[in-house]
Design a protein around this motif. Structure first.
Motif, PDB file in Angstrom:
ATOM      1  N   TYR A  61       0.854  -1.185   0.000  1.00 22.79           N
ATOM      2  CA  TYR A  61       0.000   0.000   0.000  1.00 22.79           C
ATOM      3  C   TYR A  61       0.893   1.240   0.000  1.00 22.79           C
ATOM      4  N   GLY A 116      -0.998  12.813   4.178  1.00 26.86           N
ATOM      5  CA  GLY A 116      -2.088  13.701   4.575  1.00 26.86           C
ATOM      6  C   GLY A 116      -2.553  13.403   5.978  1.00 26.86           C
ATOM      7  N   ALA A 179     -13.610   7.115   7.029  1.00 26.27           N
ATOM      8  CA  ALA A 179     -13.993   6.988   5.624  1.00 26.27           C
ATOM      9  C   ALA A 179     -13.313   5.801   4.946  1.00 26.27           C
ATOM     10  N   LYS A 180     -12.021   5.599   5.268  1.00 24.92           N
ATOM     11  CA  LYS A 180     -11.301   4.503   4.613  1.00 24.92           C
ATOM     12  C   LYS A 180     -11.953   3.157   4.950  1.00 24.92           C
ATOM     13  N   TYR A 203      -7.108   8.379  -4.740  1.00 29.10           N
ATOM     14  CA  TYR A 203      -6.760   7.751  -3.452  1.00 29.10           C
ATOM     15  C   TYR A 203      -6.726   6.230  -3.680  1.00 29.10           C
ATOM     16  N   ASN A 260      -8.159  14.166  -3.595  1.00 28.71           N
ATOM     17  CA  ASN A 260      -6.850  13.633  -3.244  1.00 28.71           C
ATOM     18  C   ASN A 260      -6.447  12.738  -4.417  1.00 28.71           C
ATOM     19  N   ASP A 288     -16.612  10.764  -2.082  1.00 29.63           N
ATOM     20  CA  ASP A 288     -15.720  10.874  -0.919  1.00 29.63           C
ATOM     21  C   ASP A 288     -15.500  12.358  -0.636  1.00 29.63           C
ATOM     22  N   TYR A 291     -12.557  15.905   2.508  1.00 32.05           N
ATOM     23  CA  TYR A 291     -11.901  17.220   2.629  1.00 32.05           C
ATOM     24  C   TYR A 291     -12.896  18.373   2.445  1.00 32.05           C
ATOM     25  N   SER A 319     -15.757  12.110   7.082  1.00 31.35           N
ATOM     26  CA  SER A 319     -14.974  11.769   8.264  1.00 31.35           C
ATOM     27  C   SER A 319     -14.582  13.014   9.052  1.00 31.35           C
ATOM     28  N   SER A 321     -11.756  13.107  10.456  1.00 30.74           N
ATOM     29  CA  SER A 321     -10.289  13.059  10.473  1.00 30.74           C
ATOM     30  C   SER A 321      -9.664  14.405  10.168  1.00 30.74           C
ATOM     31  N   ARG A 330     -10.366   8.505  15.141  1.00 28.64           N
ATOM     32  CA  ARG A 330     -11.178   7.650  14.278  1.00 28.64           C
ATOM     33  C   ARG A 330     -12.686   7.871  14.438  1.00 28.64           C
ATOM     34  N   ARG A 456       2.684  15.156  -5.139  1.00 25.09           N
ATOM     35  CA  ARG A 456       1.665  15.718  -4.244  1.00 25.09           C
ATOM     36  C   ARG A 456       2.339  16.265  -3.004  1.00 25.09           C
TER      37      ARG A 456
HETATM   38  C1  PL4 Z   1      -2.623   7.545   5.146  1.00 27.78           C
HETATM   39  C2  PL4 Z   1      -9.856  10.764  -0.107  1.00 27.78           C
HETATM   40  C3  PL4 Z   1      -4.465  10.517   3.511  1.00 27.78           C
HETATM   41  N1  PL4 Z   1      -3.091   5.715   6.603  1.00 27.78           N
HETATM   42  O1  PL4 Z   1      -9.162   8.915   8.200  1.00 27.78           O
HETATM   43  P1  PL4 Z   1     -10.278   8.370   7.368  1.00 27.78           P
HETATM   44  O2  PL4 Z   1     -10.267   6.882   7.279  1.00 27.78           O
HETATM   45  O3  PL4 Z   1     -11.621   8.899   7.764  1.00 27.78           O
HETATM   46  O4  PL4 Z   1     -10.082   8.935   5.890  1.00 27.78           O
HETATM   47  C4  PL4 Z   1      -9.066   8.444   5.032  1.00 27.78           C
HETATM   48  C5  PL4 Z   1      -9.193   9.069   3.706  1.00 27.78           C
HETATM   49  C6  PL4 Z   1     -10.401   8.915   3.021  1.00 27.78           C
HETATM   50  N2  PL4 Z   1     -10.587   9.468   1.812  1.00 27.78           N
HETATM   51  C7  PL4 Z   1      -9.599  10.177   1.235  1.00 27.78           C
HETATM   52  C8  PL4 Z   1      -8.376  10.332   1.873  1.00 27.78           C
HETATM   53  O5  PL4 Z   1      -7.400  11.043   1.259  1.00 27.78           O
HETATM   54  C9  PL4 Z   1      -8.154   9.767   3.123  1.00 27.78           C
HETATM   55  C10 PL4 Z   1      -6.856   9.939   3.840  1.00 27.78           C
HETATM   56  N3  PL4 Z   1      -5.724   9.995   2.981  1.00 27.78           N
HETATM   57  C11 PL4 Z   1      -3.498  10.711   2.365  1.00 27.78           C
HETATM   58  O6  PL4 Z   1      -2.362  11.175   2.602  1.00 27.78           O
HETATM   59  O7  PL4 Z   1      -3.830  10.432   1.207  1.00 27.78           O
HETATM   60  C12 PL4 Z   1      -3.911   9.643   4.573  1.00 27.78           C
HETATM   61  C13 PL4 Z   1      -3.185   8.418   4.067  1.00 27.78           C
HETATM   62  C14 PL4 Z   1      -3.694   6.730   5.807  1.00 27.78           C
HETATM   63  C15 PL4 Z   1      -4.590   6.097   4.740  1.00 27.78           C
HETATM   64  O8  PL4 Z   1      -4.207   5.105   4.145  1.00 27.78           O
HETATM   65  O9  PL4 Z   1      -5.687   6.612   4.521  1.00 27.78           O
END
Ligand code: PL4
Length: 479
Positions: A61, A116, A179-180, A203, A260, A288, A291, A319, A321, A330, A456
Motif C-alpha cells: 500500500y 495527509g 472513511a477509509k 486515493y 486527493n 468521498d 476534505y 470523516s 479526520s 477515528r 503531491r
Molecule cells: C494515510 C480521499 C491521507 N493511513 O481517516 P479516514 O479513514 O476517515 O479517511 C481516510 C481518507 C479517506 N478518503 C480520502 C483520503 O485522502 C483519506 C486519507 N488519505 C493521504 O495522505 O492520502 C492519509 C493516508 C492513511 C490512509 O491510508 O488513509
C-alpha cells in the motif's frame, strides 16, 4: 529405536534450523494416531490457500511504502533532518512496515510535506467533548457498553442538521470509525460482480479494495492498470474532473472532491452532469467528501446531496479526520439515502445496515462524544480555525512552486498541491528531493498512472516545517 535416537542427535547438533525442525517434526512430533494419513507439512506452510486477489496487488500500500523508503534513507543517513509534510511518527513507520521488528531511533526533530495526516492539536472545546466521554464511563449513571452500530441518535441527528442542512435524514447517517474503513465495507456490500470506475489518479484505496474483492483481473504491467476497472483520466486538460461519457460504463464511480491527490474541486455543473449521467445509465456514485471543510469558494458543493437527484444514485463517505484532527481518534460517517436501490429493488440502506451490524460494532462512545462537540457552535468555529491554518500552508506551497516556474494545481479549496514535474517520473523526483533536501513528498504515480509526472505536497504540517520545506525547495530548484 537406536537409529531414531541417532537421527534426533544429528538434528539437535545440526547447524541448520530448518533441518532440525524438519527432522524433529517427522520423528518426534509425529502424532501417534494412525488416523492422520499424511505426514505433517514443513512448519513454515499450511494447507490454506492464499486469496489470489491479494496476489494481484503489485506493491505494498502506497503510504507504508513511502514510510519504508524514508526509513531506508534515514538508516543510511542517520543525521539527516527530514521534512515530511503530514507527519509519520517513528511508531507509525514500525507499524506500517511488517519487516521491522525493533523501533529505530530517529533523528529529532522529524519534520514532514507528504502524508495527509493532521499535525495540529485537538482544540479545547472538541477535546472537552472527548474528555466528557471518558469521564461518563467512570460513573454508574453515565456508563455505557456496546452502542447502536449505526451510531448514537444525537450524533446522527446533529450530522444531518449541521453538516447537511437536513438534506439527509438522521436514519440515512451511519456513524463509523472513518472513511477509509467505510470504503472497504462498501466494497464488501457491492461484492465481486461490479465494475468500479475511478478517477486516475485517485486515493489508492478505491482500486486496492476493488482488487481485494475480486472485481478485477490482473494488472497490465505496461499500462499499470487492472483489467475490469474503468480508469477515468483526470488531467490539466479536463481540470482533473473526468468526462464519464468518454469511457466505458462502470457500476460504481468513486469520485473525490476536494480531490486527493490533485487538489481539484468539482464544480456544481460537473457534479450535476455526473448525477444526470449516473441516472441515465443506472450507476452509483460513491462520493468521498473527506476534505469538504476546505471548500471556501462560494457555490462549490461540499456534499453531493446539494445536487438535485443525487439521492437516487449517490452514497457519500465522510470523516472527522481532517475536520478536527481526528486521524488517530477515528470517527467518520456514510450517508445512504433511503430511496437508493439495487437493480432488484432492494434498498441499499438495508444491506448497508446489515454490513454495519455484522462487520462493525459501533464507533467508540468516547469518540462519538468528541464528534458531538465538533458540531457545537464552538466546535465548528474551532474546525474553521484549524482548516484556515492548513489552507495557509497550502497557499505557501502553491506560491513557492509557482514562483519556481512549475505548473501547480489544487491548494485553494483543498489541502493538497499537485506539482507537474513535466517529463519526469515522480518516483525519481521523490528520491531526488529526499536525497538532496531531505523533504518527503508523495509521488503522484502512487495514485495511478495518471499521476506519474506529478508530486503531491500536503499542507498538513506545522507552519515552521512548511516554511522550511519551501525554503529548501527554493534552494533546490532555483534557476
Ligand atoms: C494515510 C480521499 C491521507 N493511513 O481517516 P479516514 O479513514 O476517515 O479517511 C481516510 C481518507 C479517506 N478518503 C480520502 C483520503 O485522502 C483519506 C486519507 N488519505 C493521504 O495522505 O492520502 C492519509 C493516508 C492513511 C490512509 O491510508 O488513509
Amino acid at each position: 529405536m537406536i537409529a531414531h535416537i541417532a537421527i534426533i542427535l544429528v538434528a539437535l547438533v545440526s547447524s541448520s534450523e530448518s533441518f532440525q525442525k524438519l527432522l524433529l517434526t517427522r520423528l518426534v512430533l509425529r502424532p501417534s494416531s494412525a488416523s492422520v494419513a499424511c505426514a505433517p507439512l514443513s512448519m513454515s506452510t499450511t494447507k490454506v490457500e492464499r486469496n489470489q486477489n491479494f496476489a494481484k496487488l503489485q506493491a505494498g500500500y502506497l503510504f507504508p511504502e513511502i514510510a519504508r523508503r524514508r526509513r531506508a534513507y534515514l538508516e543510511q543517513n542517520p543525521s539527516a533532518k527530514i521534512i515530511s509534510l503530514g507527519k509519520y511518527s517513528c511508531i507509525d513507520v514500525m507499524r506500517c512496515d511488517t519487516t521491522i521488528t525493533t523501533v529505530h531511533a530517529m533523528p529529532s526533530p522529524l519534520l514532514f510535506v507528504g502524508i495527509g495526516d493532521t499535525t495540529m492539536p485537538i482544540p479545547p472545546h472538541i477535546l472537552s467533548g472527548l474528555a466528557h466521554g471518558v469521564s461518563k464511563l467512570g460513573t454508574k449513571e453515565g456508563y455505557s457498553g456496546y452502542g447502536a452500530e449505526q451510531g448514537v441518535t444525537e450524533l446522527r441527528e446533529k450530522i444531518a442538521a449541521k453538516l447537511y442542512n437536513n438534506l439527509v435524514q438522521p436514519d440515512e447517517v451511519f456513524v463509523s470509525d472513518g472513511a477509509k474503513c467505510d470504503i472497504s465495507r462498501l466494497q464488501l456490500m457491492f461484492g465481486s460482480n461490479v465494475v468500479s470506475g475511478v478517477q486516475d489518479p485517485s486515493y489508492p484505496v478505491y482500486v486496492d479494495t476493488s482488487v481485494m474483492m475480486g472485481q478485477t483481473g490482473s494488472i497490465d504491467p505496461a499500462l499499470k492498470q487492472f483489467s475490469n476497472i474503468v480508469y477515468l483520466p483526470c488531467n490539466p486538460g479536463n481540470n482533473f474532473f473526468p468526462d464519464v461519457r468518454q469511457s466505458p460504463r462502470a457500476d460504481v464511480y468513486y469520485i473525490c472532491s476536494p480531490n486527493n491527490p490533485t487538489g481539484a474541486v468539482a464544480t456544481r455543473k460537473q457534479l450535476e452532469e455526473l448525477v444526470q449521467f449516473c441516472k441515465e445509465v443506472g450507476s452509483f456514485i460513491v462520493f468521498d467528501a473527506a476534505y469538504a471543510p476546505f471548500i471556501r469558494t462560494p457555490d462549490v458543493p461540499k456534499s453531493i446531496y446539494e445536487i438535485e437527484g443525487a439521492k437516487d444514485v449517490a452514497i457519500e463517505v465522510n470523516s472527522f479526520s481532517k475536520y478536527a484532527g481526528f486521524t488517530g481518534v477515528r470517527l467518520g460517517w456514510t450517508i445512504v439515502p433511503s430511496g437508493l436501490k439495487f437493480s432488484d429493488g432492494t434498498p441499499v440502506r438495508n444491506d448497508w445496515n446489515r454490513v454495519m451490524t455484522t462487520a462493525f460494532n459501533g464507533a467508540s462512545n468516547i469518540v462519538q462524544s468528541g464528534g458531538l462537540a465538533c458540531l457545537d457552535d464552538e466546535g465548528l468555529q474551532e474546525i474553521e480555525t484549524l482548516i484556515d491554518y492548513y489552507l495557509q500552508n497550502a497557499k505557501l506551497l502553491k506560491e513557492t512552486f509557482e514562483g519556481l516556474g512549475f505548473d501547480v494545481y489544487g491548494g485553494v479549496d483543498a489541502p493538497y498541491v499537485f506539482v507537474h514535474m513535466k517529463g519526469r517520473n515522480s518516483w525519481d523526483c521523490f528520491s531526488e528531493i529526499l536525497e538532496t533536501i531531505q523533504v518527503v513528498t508523495i509521488p503522484g504515480a502512487g495514485f495511478g498512472p495518471g499521476g506519474t509526472e506529478f508530486l503531491r505536497m500536503s499542507a498538513f504540517a506545522p507552519r515552521e516545517s512548511c516554511l522550511e520545506a519551501c525554503e529548501r525547495f527554493k534552494q533546490m530548484y532555483k534557476k
